[in-house]
Design a protein around this motif. Structure first.
Motif, PDB file in Angstrom:
ATOM      1  N   ILE A 111       0.847  -1.180   0.000  1.00 34.63           N
ATOM      2  CA  ILE A 111       0.000   0.000   0.000  1.00 34.63           C
ATOM      3  C   ILE A 111       0.886   1.235   0.000  1.00 34.63           C
ATOM      4  N   ARG A 112       0.323   2.369  -0.414  1.00 36.09           N
ATOM      5  CA  ARG A 112       1.076   3.619  -0.422  1.00 36.09           C
ATOM      6  C   ARG A 112       0.516   4.534   0.660  1.00 36.09           C
ATOM      7  N   ARG A 113       1.376   4.915   1.568  1.00 35.57           N
ATOM      8  CA  ARG A 113       0.982   5.833   2.627  1.00 35.57           C
ATOM      9  C   ARG A 113       1.145   7.264   2.135  1.00 35.57           C
ATOM     10  N   HIS A 114       0.114   8.071   2.350  1.00 34.30           N
ATOM     11  CA  HIS A 114       0.151   9.464   1.918  1.00 34.30           C
ATOM     12  C   HIS A 114       0.240  10.375   3.137  1.00 34.30           C
ATOM     13  N   PHE A 115       1.108  11.384   3.039  1.00 30.61           N
ATOM     14  CA  PHE A 115       1.242  12.370   4.093  1.00 30.61           C
ATOM     15  C   PHE A 115       0.527  13.652   3.675  1.00 30.61           C
ATOM     16  N   ASP A 116       0.006  14.350   4.655  1.00 27.40           N
ATOM     17  CA  ASP A 116      -0.700  15.589   4.400  1.00 27.40           C
ATOM     18  C   ASP A 116       0.308  16.711   4.177  1.00 27.40           C
ATOM     19  N   HIS A 117       0.448  17.138   2.917  1.00 28.34           N
ATOM     20  CA  HIS A 117       1.420  18.182   2.622  1.00 28.34           C
ATOM     21  C   HIS A 117       0.926  19.567   3.051  1.00 28.34           C
ATOM     22  N   GLN A 118      -0.301  19.629   3.582  1.00 30.88           N
ATOM     23  CA  GLN A 118      -0.800  20.900   4.104  1.00 30.88           C
ATOM     24  C   GLN A 118      -0.495  21.066   5.583  1.00 30.88           C
ATOM     25  N   LEU A 119       0.211  20.103   6.177  1.00 32.98           N
ATOM     26  CA  LEU A 119       0.606  20.236   7.568  1.00 32.98           C
ATOM     27  C   LEU A 119       1.482  21.469   7.748  1.00 32.98           C
ATOM     28  N   PRO A 120       1.531  22.023   8.976  1.00 35.56           N
ATOM     29  CA  PRO A 120       2.394  23.191   9.198  1.00 35.56           C
ATOM     30  C   PRO A 120       3.842  22.939   8.786  1.00 35.56           C
ATOM     31  N   PHE A 121       4.351  21.721   9.020  1.00 33.68           N
ATOM     32  CA  PHE A 121       5.714  21.382   8.642  1.00 33.68           C
ATOM     33  C   PHE A 121       5.687  20.043   7.920  1.00 33.68           C
ATOM     34  N   THR A 122       6.492  19.932   6.859  1.00 35.33           N
ATOM     35  CA  THR A 122       6.546  18.656   6.141  1.00 35.33           C
ATOM     36  C   THR A 122       7.523  17.726   6.853  1.00 35.33           C
ATOM     37  N   LEU A 123       7.214  17.486   8.122  1.00 37.37           N
ATOM     38  CA  LEU A 123       8.014  16.608   8.983  1.00 37.37           C
ATOM     39  C   LEU A 123       7.090  16.042  10.046  1.00 37.37           C
ATOM     40  N   LEU A 124       7.158  14.738  10.251  1.00 39.55           N
ATOM     41  CA  LEU A 124       6.353  14.073  11.270  1.00 39.55           C
ATOM     42  C   LEU A 124       7.259  13.227  12.148  1.00 39.55           C
ATOM     43  N   LEU A 125       6.916  13.122  13.417  1.00 39.01           N
ATOM     44  CA  LEU A 125       7.703  12.316  14.348  1.00 39.01           C
ATOM     45  C   LEU A 125       6.764  11.454  15.181  1.00 39.01           C
ATOM     46  N   ASP A 126       6.899  10.135  15.047  1.00 41.49           N
ATOM     47  CA  ASP A 126       6.234   9.205  15.968  1.00 41.49           C
ATOM     48  C   ASP A 126       7.218   8.960  17.102  1.00 41.49           C
ATOM     49  N   TYR A 127       6.994   9.630  18.221  1.00 45.83           N
ATOM     50  CA  TYR A 127       8.000   9.714  19.274  1.00 45.83           C
ATOM     51  C   TYR A 127       7.840   8.604  20.306  1.00 45.83           C
ATOM     52  N   LYS A 128       8.865   7.792  20.472  1.00 45.72           N
ATOM     53  CA  LYS A 128       8.941   6.746  21.482  1.00 45.72           C
ATOM     54  C   LYS A 128       7.650   5.931  21.563  1.00 45.72           C
ATOM     55  N   GLU A 129       7.248   5.381  20.437  1.00 47.50           N
ATOM     56  CA  GLU A 129       6.036   4.569  20.382  1.00 47.50           C
ATOM     57  C   GLU A 129       6.379   3.090  20.541  1.00 47.50           C
ATOM     58  N   THR A 130       5.525   2.376  21.257  1.00 49.46           N
ATOM     59  CA  THR A 130       5.619   0.921  21.364  1.00 49.46           C
ATOM     60  C   THR A 130       4.404   0.347  20.653  1.00 49.46           C
ATOM     61  N   LYS A 131       4.630  -0.278  19.511  1.00 46.01           N
ATOM     62  CA  LYS A 131       3.531  -0.762  18.692  1.00 46.01           C
ATOM     63  C   LYS A 131       3.360  -2.269  18.835  1.00 46.01           C
ATOM     64  N   SER A 132       2.117  -2.693  18.955  1.00 43.17           N
ATOM     65  CA  SER A 132       1.822  -4.119  18.921  1.00 43.17           C
ATOM     66  C   SER A 132       1.874  -4.587  17.472  1.00 43.17           C
ATOM     67  N   PRO A 133       2.057  -5.882  17.229  1.00 42.48           N
ATOM     68  CA  PRO A 133       2.064  -6.382  15.850  1.00 42.48           C
ATOM     69  C   PRO A 133       0.789  -6.015  15.095  1.00 42.48           C
ATOM     70  N   GLN A 134      -0.329  -5.925  15.804  1.00 43.85           N
ATOM     71  CA  GLN A 134      -1.601  -5.642  15.155  1.00 43.85           C
ATOM     72  C   GLN A 134      -1.693  -4.206  14.627  1.00 43.85           C
ATOM     73  N   ARG A 135      -0.889  -3.299  15.194  1.00 41.62           N
ATOM     74  CA  ARG A 135      -0.970  -1.904  14.792  1.00 41.62           C
ATOM     75  C   ARG A 135      -0.021  -1.539  13.670  1.00 41.62           C
ATOM     76  N   GLU A 136       0.850  -2.456  13.292  1.00 42.21           N
ATOM     77  CA  GLU A 136       1.798  -2.154  12.225  1.00 42.21           C
ATOM     78  C   GLU A 136       1.113  -2.228  10.863  1.00 42.21           C
ATOM     79  N   LEU A 137       1.495  -1.326   9.967  1.00 37.75           N
ATOM     80  CA  LEU A 137       0.987  -1.368   8.605  1.00 37.75           C
ATOM     81  C   LEU A 137       1.525  -2.594   7.875  1.00 37.75           C
ATOM     82  N   PRO A 138       0.771  -3.111   6.887  1.00 41.27           N
ATOM     83  CA  PRO A 138       1.342  -4.160   6.025  1.00 41.27           C
ATOM     84  C   PRO A 138       2.427  -3.558   5.136  1.00 41.27           C
ATOM     85  N   ASP A 139       2.958  -4.348   4.196  1.00 43.99           N
ATOM     86  CA  ASP A 139       3.976  -3.823   3.279  1.00 43.99           C
ATOM     87  C   ASP A 139       3.490  -2.497   2.704  1.00 43.99           C
TER      88      ASP A 139
END
Length: 289
Positions: A4-32
């Motif tokens: 799948i193709r993940r799209h980012f919102d280019h209208q965000l205040p900054f074209t930079l995103l940070l997922d900070y210190k996240e602990t993800k379960s296997p169920q929350r991870e995106l597929p390929d």
């Protein structure tokens, strides 16, 4: 299964995103999946594996995973001790060469990663602390949401990329001389496997398509991916089955057959060996999430 193709919102205040210190379960991870933005991941703790450009990497504390734009990838946190990490995504439009005495290639590590097929690097404790401080500074700046925050974030990103180049590129230099790029037949074999998981995939057939001997095919496969052909195919089929369990209402038997398993008992045994869960438990735990 197509990524799948993940799209980012280019209208965000900054074209930079940070997922900070996240602990993800296997169920929350995106597929390929893939995306236009660049990404790097810093691992603080836990265990898991990361799949990128047809290669698996084990993730450990202090590891950096570099993801160039438009590169298929996916994370697999451990069920018992999932990875805690920070993932920084940024648009290449943020990267400008600042000319002092000469221009500086901030994306050099990403280019080297894609050229050398080396996406994982391990930092020393001293360098890991510096990068953690870089990520922490970006996190604080995003939280403050200052009027001049865009300029501050851009400067902090450039400094972080400079540190990544400084600490990771020496590691990238070693395999380049000793490890040739992937042969074309090997890439074609990986692509064929990915597109035909629902069909029989025998070593002799795969080697015949590549016009090489089964022994040579097996040897190169093990050297490149760190696992034999049979285990790789089984793992890819289980990844596809996990996606189907979460995204469809098909029965477990239907999913097993669609993913290329010749029998339901074989599917159950392989699923349990790779995920430490039964297919039913995996589906139930995700729906309860």
């Amino acid at each position: 299964m197509e990524p799948i193709r993940r799209h980012f919102d280019h209208q965000l205040p900054f074209t930079l995103l940070l997922d900070y210190k996240e602990t993800k379960s296997p169920q929350r991870e995106l597929p390929d999946h893939q995306h236009d933005w660049y990404e790097f991941i810093y691992v603080y703790g836990g265990k898991g594996s990361f799949f990128i450009d047809q290669t698996f990497y084990e993730m450990h504390p202090g590891d950096i995973i570099v993801v160039p734009g438009n590169t298929v990838h996916r994370g697999f946190p451990d069920n018992e001790e999932p990875v805690t990490s920070s993932a920084l995504f940024f648009s290449p439009a943020l990267i400008h060469n600042h000319t002092y005495s000469e221009s500086y290639p901030y994306l050099k590590l990403f280019d080297a990663a894609k050229t050398n097929k080396q996406y994982k690097y391990t930092l020393s404790p001293e360098h890991a602390e510096i990068l953690q401080n870089d990520i922490e500074a970006i996190h604080r700046e995003r939280e403050q949401n200052q009027q001049d925050g865009g300029q501050a974030l851009t400067l902090l990103l450039h400094l972080t990329l400079l540190h990544l180049n400084r600490y990771c590129l020496p590691q990238a230099a070693e395999p380049v001389a000793s490890s040739p790029l992937l042969p074309e037949w090997f890439r074609e074999a990986l692509s064929y496997i990915n597109d035909h998981l629902d069909q029989p995939l025998e070593l002799g057939t795969l080697a015949g398509r590549a016009a090489i001997s089964p022994a040579h095919f097996s040897r190169v496969f093990k050297q490149r991916l760190g696992m034999n052909v049979t285990d790789y195919i089984a793992t890819k089929r289980i990844f596809a089955a996990k996606d189907s369990l979460l995204q469809s209402s098909y029965t477990i038997e239907q999913i097993a057959m669609a993913c290329g398993f010749e029998s339901l008992p074989h599917f159950y045994r392989t699923f349990k060996r790779i995920t430490s869960m039964t297919p039913a438990a995996y589906r139930k735990s995700n729906r309860a999430y």
